[in-house]
Structure formats: C-alpha cells, structure tokens
Design a protein around this motif. Structure first.
Motif, short mmCIF file in Angstrom:
data_model
loop_
_atom_site.label_atom_id
_atom_site.label_comp_id
_atom_site.label_asym_id
_atom_site.label_seq_id
_atom_site.Cartn_x
_atom_site.Cartn_y
_atom_site.Cartn_z
N LEU A 94 0.86 -1.17 0.00
CA LEU A 94 0.00 0.00 0.00
C LEU A 94 0.90 1.23 0.00
O LEU A 94 1.89 1.28 0.74
N LEU A 95 0.58 2.21 -0.85
CA LEU A 95 1.42 3.40 -0.99
C LEU A 95 0.76 4.62 -0.36
O LEU A 95 -0.47 4.77 -0.39
N ASN A 96 1.58 5.49 0.18
CA ASN A 96 1.07 6.72 0.78
C ASN A 96 0.71 7.74 -0.31
O ASN A 96 1.24 7.68 -1.43
N ASP A 97 -0.21 8.63 0.01
CA ASP A 97 -0.47 9.82 -0.80
C ASP A 97 -0.96 10.89 0.16
O ASP A 97 -1.16 10.64 1.34
N ASP A 98 -1.13 12.12 -0.36
CA ASP A 98 -1.48 13.25 0.51
C ASP A 98 -2.98 13.44 0.70
O ASP A 98 -3.39 14.28 1.50
N THR A 118 -5.83 10.70 0.38
CA THR A 118 -6.75 9.67 0.87
C THR A 118 -6.91 9.79 2.38
O THR A 118 -5.92 9.82 3.11
N PRO A 119 -8.15 9.88 2.87
CA PRO A 119 -8.35 10.00 4.32
C PRO A 119 -7.84 8.76 5.07
O PRO A 119 -8.00 7.63 4.60
N MET A 120 -7.27 9.00 6.23
CA MET A 120 -6.76 7.90 7.06
C MET A 120 -7.85 6.88 7.36
O MET A 120 -7.60 5.67 7.33
N VAL A 160 -8.39 4.40 4.52
CA VAL A 160 -7.32 3.39 4.44
C VAL A 160 -7.55 2.31 5.50
O VAL A 160 -7.43 1.11 5.23
N MET A 189 -1.75 1.47 8.51
CA MET A 189 -2.02 2.77 7.88
C MET A 189 -0.97 3.80 8.32
O MET A 189 -0.45 4.56 7.48
N VAL A 197 2.39 3.24 6.63
CA VAL A 197 2.38 3.75 5.27
C VAL A 197 2.48 5.28 5.28
O VAL A 197 3.26 5.88 4.53
N HIS A 198 1.70 5.89 6.14
CA HIS A 198 1.68 7.37 6.25
C HIS A 198 3.07 7.91 6.57
O HIS A 198 3.49 8.93 6.04
N LEU A 224 -5.71 6.51 -3.63
CA LEU A 224 -4.98 5.42 -2.98
C LEU A 224 -4.42 4.43 -4.01
O LEU A 224 -5.13 4.00 -4.92
N1 TYC Z 1 -1.25 10.41 4.04
C1 TYC Z 1 -2.70 10.33 4.13
C2 TYC Z 1 -3.24 11.52 4.92
O1 TYC Z 1 -2.48 12.21 5.58
C3 TYC Z 1 -3.14 9.02 4.82
C4 TYC Z 1 -2.78 7.80 4.04
C5 TYC Z 1 -2.25 6.70 4.70
C6 TYC Z 1 -2.99 7.71 2.66
C7 TYC Z 1 -1.92 5.52 4.02
C8 TYC Z 1 -2.67 6.57 1.96
O2 TYC Z 1 -1.86 4.31 1.96
C9 TYC Z 1 -2.15 5.47 2.63
N2 TYC Z 1 -4.54 11.73 4.86
#
Ligand code: TYC
Length: 102
Positions: free
Chosen positions: A28-32, A34-36, A39, A58, A61-62, A95
């Motif tokens: 699973l990859l992080n992004d800015d 997608t809500p926690m 995930v 989660m 990944v974050h 995500l």
């Molecule tokens: N970074 C995201 C945020 O701050 C949370 C997040 C966690 C997104 C894990 C993707 O795979 C993920 N809302």
C-alpha cells in the motif's frame, strides 16, 4: 542392514528440487489526499486485519511511504490489488496498491 548402504541421507542428498510457486507482497502506498479512515476501512475490508492492526499499518504507510499489507500467491495478490484499486476509484480517492514478487 548392509543392503541399506547408501540410503542414509537420501532425503537430503537425492530428493529432486520441488518448485514452490512464487509469493507476492501486496504493498500500500502513501499519498497526501486519501483520508486515514478510508485506508483503515480498506485494510479491514480486503485484508481481514483487526481495527488495531489496520491503524498500525495505515500509520506505517503514512510515515514511511509504503508498507507490505500481506503476502499471497500471484492470483490472490492480483485480486487484492484490483479490489483495492477499484474500491478507491469508486470512492474517488487516489490510494495506490501494487504487488511485487518476494
Ligand atoms: N497520508 C494520508 C493523509 O495524511 C493518509 C494515508 C495513509 C494515505 C496511508 C494513503 O496508503 C495510505 N490523509
């Protein structure tokens, strides 16, 4: 007993190598964006982890950018990736989920 000569260690010496099918890590990859909570929900829905485990994964990944969420046969890993990607898209979150051979 003399006719057992040469048998000792047969299992380790002459057993032909069996081919185990390769296993695949699902990542699973992080992004800015997608809500926690989304995930956390995805991890429970598709990977059968507990609420506490899903929060831990989660947050990993974050913080680290990526985490292994499970290890599966190729078919199962492909299904998980497709399920997560479809579900994220249906809910309009960016995500990303991918897989790599172990
Ligand atoms: N970074 C995201 C945020 O701050 C949370 C997040 C966690 C997104 C894990 C993707 O795979 C993920 N809302």
């Amino acid at each position: 007993d003399s006719d057992r000569e040469g048998e000792i260690g047969l299992a380790t010496k002459t057993r032909p190598k069996t081919q185990k099918p390769p296993l695949y890590k699902v990542l699973l990859l992080n992004d800015d964006y997608t809500p926690m909570e989304f995930v956390v929900h995805v991890l429970q829905r598709f990977f059968g982890v507990t609420h506490a485990e899903s929060i831990e994964i989660m947050l990993t990944v974050h913080k680290k950018g990526v985490a292994v969420v499970g290890v599966f046969s190729r078919e199962i890993a492909e299904t998980k990736v497709t399920q997560v990607m479809d579900y994220a898209q249906r809910n309009q979150h960016p995500l990303q989920c991918t897989m790599e051979k172990e």
